[in-house]
Design a protein around this motif. Structure first.
Motif, PDB file in Angstrom:
ATOM      1  N   VAL A  94       0.860  -1.178   0.000  1.00 44.69           N
ATOM      2  CA  VAL A  94       0.000   0.000   0.000  1.00 44.69           C
ATOM      3  C   VAL A  94       0.899   1.232   0.000  1.00 44.69           C
ATOM      4  N   PRO A 150       1.107   5.200   0.290  1.00 46.04           N
ATOM      5  CA  PRO A 150       0.466   6.484   0.577  1.00 46.04           C
ATOM      6  C   PRO A 150       0.850   7.503  -0.499  1.00 46.04           C
ATOM      7  N   ASP A 171      -0.509  10.802  -0.434  1.00 46.83           N
ATOM      8  CA  ASP A 171      -0.970  12.119   0.026  1.00 46.83           C
ATOM      9  C   ASP A 171      -0.072  13.239  -0.501  1.00 46.83           C
ATOM     10  N   ALA A 225      -7.563   3.663  -0.096  1.00 51.96           N
ATOM     11  CA  ALA A 225      -7.121   3.611   1.296  1.00 51.96           C
ATOM     12  C   ALA A 225      -8.161   2.922   2.164  1.00 51.96           C
ATOM     13  N   GLU A 226      -9.425   3.251   1.959  1.00 54.38           N
ATOM     14  CA  GLU A 226     -10.513   2.631   2.728  1.00 54.38           C
ATOM     15  C   GLU A 226     -10.580   1.130   2.457  1.00 54.38           C
ATOM     16  N   CYS A 266      -8.194  -0.841   1.454  1.00 59.21           N
ATOM     17  CA  CYS A 266      -7.032  -1.538   2.015  1.00 59.21           C
ATOM     18  C   CYS A 266      -7.101  -1.618   3.539  1.00 59.21           C
ATOM     19  N   ARG A 267      -7.687  -0.625   4.181  1.00 59.91           N
ATOM     20  CA  ARG A 267      -7.866  -0.711   5.636  1.00 59.91           C
ATOM     21  C   ARG A 267      -8.771  -1.884   6.004  1.00 59.91           C
ATOM     22  N   VAL A 295      -1.572  -0.059   5.950  1.00 56.89           N
ATOM     23  CA  VAL A 295      -1.945   1.333   5.708  1.00 56.89           C
ATOM     24  C   VAL A 295      -1.406   2.194   6.847  1.00 56.89           C
ATOM     25  N   CYS A 349      -2.687   8.111   6.705  1.00 57.16           N
ATOM     26  CA  CYS A 349      -2.778   8.032   5.243  1.00 57.16           C
ATOM     27  C   CYS A 349      -4.218   8.263   4.812  1.00 57.16           C
ATOM     28  N   ARG A 350      -4.428   9.275   4.003  1.00 58.79           N
ATOM     29  CA  ARG A 350      -5.772   9.568   3.499  1.00 58.79           C
ATOM     30  C   ARG A 350      -5.986   8.999   2.100  1.00 58.79           C
ATOM     31  N   TYR A 351      -4.931   9.012   1.299  1.00 62.11           N
ATOM     32  CA  TYR A 351      -5.043   8.600  -0.097  1.00 62.11           C
ATOM     33  C   TYR A 351      -3.965   7.565  -0.396  1.00 62.11           C
ATOM     34  N   ALA A 352      -4.332   6.546  -1.164  1.00 63.24           N
ATOM     35  CA  ALA A 352      -3.384   5.458  -1.393  1.00 63.24           C
ATOM     36  C   ALA A 352      -3.571   4.855  -2.779  1.00 63.24           C
TER      37      ALA A 352
END
Length: 277
Positions: free
Chosen positions: A173, A175, A177, A231-232, A234-235, A242, A246-249
């Motif tokens: 993953v 990041p 951002d 990101a969501e 992958c979390r 993650v 990290c907001r964007y991935a």
């Protein structure tokens, strides 16, 4: 390193993995985006019905300007949009393409593509033809006009949420951002898609701003939604990968068809946070 992204259409690599590509380039790697098709059906304007070559030329210009945003290279195999099929001729072209990116006999360190269970037939077949080429990369009598590779590259798929054929497995993953401005600029570069064809295709053409500043914001917001979606996802699938905050991935799954990375090798291959500077 030599990093090769292969997509079906001129914008596929940018929208799926443009942030990671920018991080590779910042690290000093050589990055190439490849489009199997010339994108000559991805629009609705009457002028392109009359002459699809005009659309292809526009999309080649967009793709070239996009890779210049982060310092990459671009190549197109010039198959007509919607006409990707697995053939001997295309498979051999892909073998030569992959062998040719990197030092002779070494080739690329990493090849990135979509999974072959994607929703779009062009995407599925473009991925499959790359996978069909993998073992043949090391076979001397296959395309003997190009030097065979002495070792296989690592192959990896970029993120999706398709379930037919198996759920995506995040192995890495990234990041992104810090490079969301780059992704926004990639969206602006692919104007025929970001502001015209894709909004039209989902019935949202009326939401696209007409001015340059508004279009940049439109692209930024769209890329942020895509990055947050990855990101969501992958979390939910691999929260340990993650990083906090990290907001964007963007994310990748290694393929069984290429060389299997040694333990710890993924952190050297990919521009993870502690290696992206």
């Amino acid at each position: 390193m030599h990093i090769l992204f292969i997509g079906a259409h001129p914008d596929d690599c940018d929208f799926s993995s443009g942030g990671t590509a920018a991080l590779f380039a910042r690290r000093g790697d050589r990055v190439k985006f490849v489009s199997v098709t010339n994108g000559d059906r991805g629009h609705m304007a009457p002028e392109y019905f009359a002459d699809r070559a005009k659309l292809a030329a526009r999309r080649m210009d967009e793709a070239q300007r996009a890779v210049e945003v982060f310092g990459g290279e671009f190549e197109c195999l010039d198959v007509h949009d919607g006409s990707v099929y697995i053939t001997e001729e295309l498979t051999e072209r892909v073998v030569r393409l992959i062998r040719g990116w990197g030092a002779p006999a070494h080739g690329p360190d990493l090849v990135l593509l979509n999974r072959p269970n994607d929703y779009h037939r062009d995407h599925r077949y473009a991925a499959q033809v790359v996978l069909d080429a993998t073992f043949m990369l090391t076979v001397p009598l296959m395309c003997p006009d190009t030097r065979h590779l002495d070792r296989m590259p690592v192959f990896a798929y970029w993120f999706d949420r398709f379930r037919e054929g198996g759920e995506f497995r995040p192995d890495v993953v990234i990041p992104i951002d810090g490079v969301m401005d780059v992704k926004a600029d990639l969206g602006v570069a692919h104007a025929s898609q970001t502001f015209e064809w894709l909004p039209y295709n989902v019935g949202k053409s009326d939401q696209v701003p007409a001015d340059a500043a508004g279009r940049l914001r439109f692209s930024q917001e769209w890329m942020e939604r895509r990055g947050a979606w990855v990101a969501e996802g992958c979390r939910a699938l691999a929260p340990q990968l993650v990083p906090e905050g990290c907001r964007y991935a963007e994310a990748f799954q290694t393929s069984e068809y290429g060389r299997q990375p040694e333990p710890g090798e993924l952190s050297r291959l990919f521009p993870l946070p502690d290696r992206a500077a």
